[in-house]
Design an enzyme around this catalytic site. Structure first.
Site, PDB file in Angstrom:
ATOM      1  N   GLY A 148       0.669  -1.122   0.034  1.00 17.86           N
ATOM      2  CA  GLY A 148       0.148   0.023  -0.029  1.00 17.86           C
ATOM      3  C   GLY A 148       0.935   1.384   0.182  1.00 17.86           C
ATOM      4  O   GLY A 148       0.113   2.324   0.338  1.00 17.86           O
TER       5      GLY A 148
ATOM      6  N   SER B 265       3.018  -3.145  -4.735  1.00 16.56           N
ATOM      7  CA  SER B 265       3.067  -4.475  -4.242  1.00 16.56           C
ATOM      8  C   SER B 265       2.075  -5.461  -4.674  1.00 16.56           C
ATOM      9  O   SER B 265       2.428  -6.575  -4.950  1.00 16.56           O
ATOM     10  CB  SER B 265       2.776  -4.468  -2.585  1.00 16.56           C
TER      11      SER B 265
ATOM     12  N   ASP C  26       1.847  -0.953 -13.929  1.00 15.70           N
ATOM     13  CA  ASP C  26       2.445  -1.838 -12.949  1.00 15.70           C
ATOM     14  C   ASP C  26       2.849  -3.191 -13.376  1.00 15.70           C
ATOM     15  O   ASP C  26       3.848  -3.559 -13.048  1.00 15.70           O
ATOM     16  CB  ASP C  26       1.475  -1.558 -11.741  1.00 15.70           C
TER      17      ASP C  26
HETATM   18  P1  ADP Z   1       0.170  -1.060  -3.542  1.00 17.80           P
HETATM   19  O1  ADP Z   1       0.201  -1.636  -4.628  1.00 17.80           O
HETATM   20  O2  ADP Z   1       0.699   0.398  -3.922  1.00 17.80           O
HETATM   21  O3  ADP Z   1       1.233  -1.742  -2.643  1.00 17.80           O
HETATM   22  P2  ADP Z   1      -2.572  -1.629  -3.361  1.00 17.80           P
HETATM   23  O4  ADP Z   1      -3.379  -1.225  -2.199  1.00 17.80           O
HETATM   24  O5  ADP Z   1      -2.680  -1.695  -4.685  1.00 17.80           O
HETATM   25  O6  ADP Z   1      -1.040  -0.992  -2.808  1.00 17.80           O
HETATM   26  O7  ADP Z   1      -2.032  -3.337  -2.999  1.00 17.80           O
HETATM   27  C1  ADP Z   1      -1.692  -3.723  -1.533  1.00 17.80           C
HETATM   28  C2  ADP Z   1      -2.522  -4.926  -1.324  1.00 17.80           C
HETATM   29  O8  ADP Z   1      -1.748  -6.288  -2.160  1.00 17.80           O
HETATM   30  C3  ADP Z   1      -2.377  -5.385   0.216  1.00 17.80           C
HETATM   31  O9  ADP Z   1      -3.372  -4.943   1.062  1.00 17.80           O
HETATM   32  C4  ADP Z   1      -2.602  -7.110  -0.164  1.00 17.80           C
HETATM   33  O10 ADP Z   1      -3.937  -7.256  -0.172  1.00 17.80           O
HETATM   34  C5  ADP Z   1      -2.043  -7.370  -1.422  1.00 17.80           C
HETATM   35  N1  ADP Z   1      -0.553  -7.737  -1.337  1.00 17.80           N
HETATM   36  C6  ADP Z   1       0.520  -7.070  -1.800  1.00 17.80           C
HETATM   37  N2  ADP Z   1       1.720  -7.948  -1.445  1.00 17.80           N
HETATM   38  C7  ADP Z   1       1.261  -8.997  -0.654  1.00 17.80           C
HETATM   39  C8  ADP Z   1       1.854  -9.961  -0.042  1.00 17.80           C
HETATM   40  N3  ADP Z   1       3.270 -10.036   0.189  1.00 17.80           N
HETATM   41  N4  ADP Z   1       1.316 -10.898   0.630  1.00 17.80           N
HETATM   42  C9  ADP Z   1      -0.301 -10.696   0.728  1.00 17.80           C
HETATM   43  N5  ADP Z   1      -0.840  -9.747   0.064  1.00 17.80           N
HETATM   44  C10 ADP Z   1      -0.349  -8.739  -0.666  1.00 17.80           C
HETATM   45 MG    MG Z   2      -1.361  -1.578  -6.214  1.00 17.89          MG
END
Ligand code: ADP
Ligand code: MG
Length: 394
Positions: free
Chosen positions: A137, A142, A187
């Site tokens: 986030g 991520s 992305d």
């Molecule tokens: P960003 O992509 O900018 O980091 P997002 O809100 O788009 O933020 O994505 C974050 C979400 O992706 C997390 O809340 C989770 O649901 C999921 N996520 C990302 N990385 C992981 C991980 N390593 N393990 C589990 N879920 C993940």
């Molecule tokens: Mg994202």
């Protein structure tokens, strides 16, 4: 100083340890893959306007280790403490994995989405463990790194045709239908197609991606996480998209990609002030992005930095997606000698800034930003890294 993030092999070791802990000391994964997060150097809020973006893949990655099972049971465990509980998700596919609905926990929807949109059948059952160094986030994607890593994992269980653009698009679909985020293509594209020592200029209309060399030992790309996330993010994004569509329609264009500043000025009296400013940001930002790619080619870092600052100011004043914290971080960075440019990166209202600077200035820059920022920042010293890949378990 800068945040020390785990290396890819450290993440693999951590994931293997967790795998044995979850599935038994005698059990070992047979497959390991990773996919990177990304930072966008310039070209913000241009992707859904069919414009250009210029991101690079990061050394921050999501690793997936695991292997197939002989039934249709799927078990996935994440090591992240920043997700909704439970961190272990199990279900039976009851079929070939092509009809999976989103549910709880929310984080697992990214995995289900990728299975749903995966481009080869059937899928076997499997066990997998996720370990990631991409902050969740924080605007470094991520979510795309998780999707692309998982897609790469599934490719090891039952290969698809290997087409990389289709892979990125399938992961984008996963985010739309199962993650609930109507994101552009940037992305997932850069997480799949990024290369070490290169940024990636993506034409979001033709989907053509061009690698731009960005390898200079004298140069550092510093990411500063503001560690704030304002709740506006969710609601403002669709509003901006709508305003852009409205502007394009008044200008008689399919998208703002096809519009020039002259088109906009000619129709200025037909647009309200806010819509005019949104459109102006997009049209000028698309132009800035192609100029920045040219500047990179000739190693004109000063010019590149100037375009970054213009981009930030436009996002702040015309597109209105910055916030006090991001403005503070950019202003502080620009006070440091050796800094070429700095800007907010990602959707806005929090998240990160990206700063291009001379390598010897990096410690000074970090100290200065820390001192000037009203919050608590996290720093990542990065360089352009490789896209998704299969890793050795040897
Ligand atoms: P960003 O992509 O900018 O980091 P997002 O809100 O788009 O933020 O994505 C974050 C979400 O992706 C997390 O809340 C989770 O649901 C999921 N996520 C990302 N990385 C992981 C991980 N390593 N393990 C589990 N879920 C993940
Ligand atoms: Mg994202």
């Amino acid at each position: 100083m800068a945040s020390k993030f785990p290396t890819v092999s450290e993440l693999v070791s951590e994931a293997r340890r967790l795998y044995s802990q979850e599935f038994g000391q005698e059990e070992h994964p047979t497959v390991a893959v990773c996919a990177p997060g990304r930072v966008n150097l310039i070209g913000e809020h241009t992707d859904y306007n069919q414009g250009f973006v210029l991101p690079m893949a990061l050394p921050l990655v999501t690793v997936v280790v695991g292997g197939p099972t002989s039934d249709l049971e799927v078990t996935v465990v994440t090591n992240s403490e920043d997700v909704d509980e439970p961190r272990r998700m199990c279900f039976n596919m009851h079929g070939d994995g092509s009809q999976l609905s989103p549910g709880k926990p929310a984080w697992a929807n990214y995995v289900k989405g990728v299975m749903h949109h995966y481009r080869a059948r059937p899928l076997p059952g499997f066990r997998a463990v996720i370990a990631s160094s991409v902050p969740l986030g924080g605007g470094l994607s991520s979510s795309a790194s998780l999707e692309v890593a998982f897609y790469t994992f599934l490719q090891q269980l039952n290969p698809d045709d290997g087409d990389k653009v289709s892979k990125a698009l399938a992961c984008q679909q996963a985010e739309h239908t199962h993650g609930g985020v109507p994101c552009g293509i940037m992305d997932q594209f850069v997480s799949v197609l990024g290369r070490e020592g290169h940024a990636l200029l993506i034409d979001c209309r033709s989907l053509k991606a061009t690698l731009q060399p960005l390898e200079d030992p004298q140069l550092v790309i510093l990411i500063t996480n503001s560690n704030v996330k304002h709740s506006l993010t969710g609601s403002e994004y669709p509003t901006r998209r709508k305003q852009c569509e409205e502007a394009a329609s008044v200008l008689g264009k399919d998208s703002l990609r096809d519009a020039t500043m002259k088109d906009l000025e000619d129709k200025k009296d037909k647009l309200d002030d806010v819509t005019y400013r949104r459109a102006r940001h997009v049209i000028e930002e698309i132009e800035r992005t192609t100029q920045a790619a040219d500047a990179l080619k000739s190693r004109a870092y000063k010019e590149f930095g100037k375009l970054m600052v213009e981009s930030h100011n436009s996002l702040r004043d015309l597109y209105e997606v910055s916030c006090k914290e991001l403005d503070e971080l950019v202003a502080a960075a620009m006070e440091v000698e050796g800094v070429f440019g700095s800007r907010m990166t990602g959707g806005g209202f929090g998240g990160c800034t990206v700063t291009l600077l001379q390598a010897p200035a990096v410690d000074k820059a970090i100290l200065h930003i820390k001192e000037r920022y009203s919050g608590t920042p996290t720093f990542y010293v990065t360089s352009p890294s490789e896209g998704a890949r299969v890793l050795s378990l040897a």
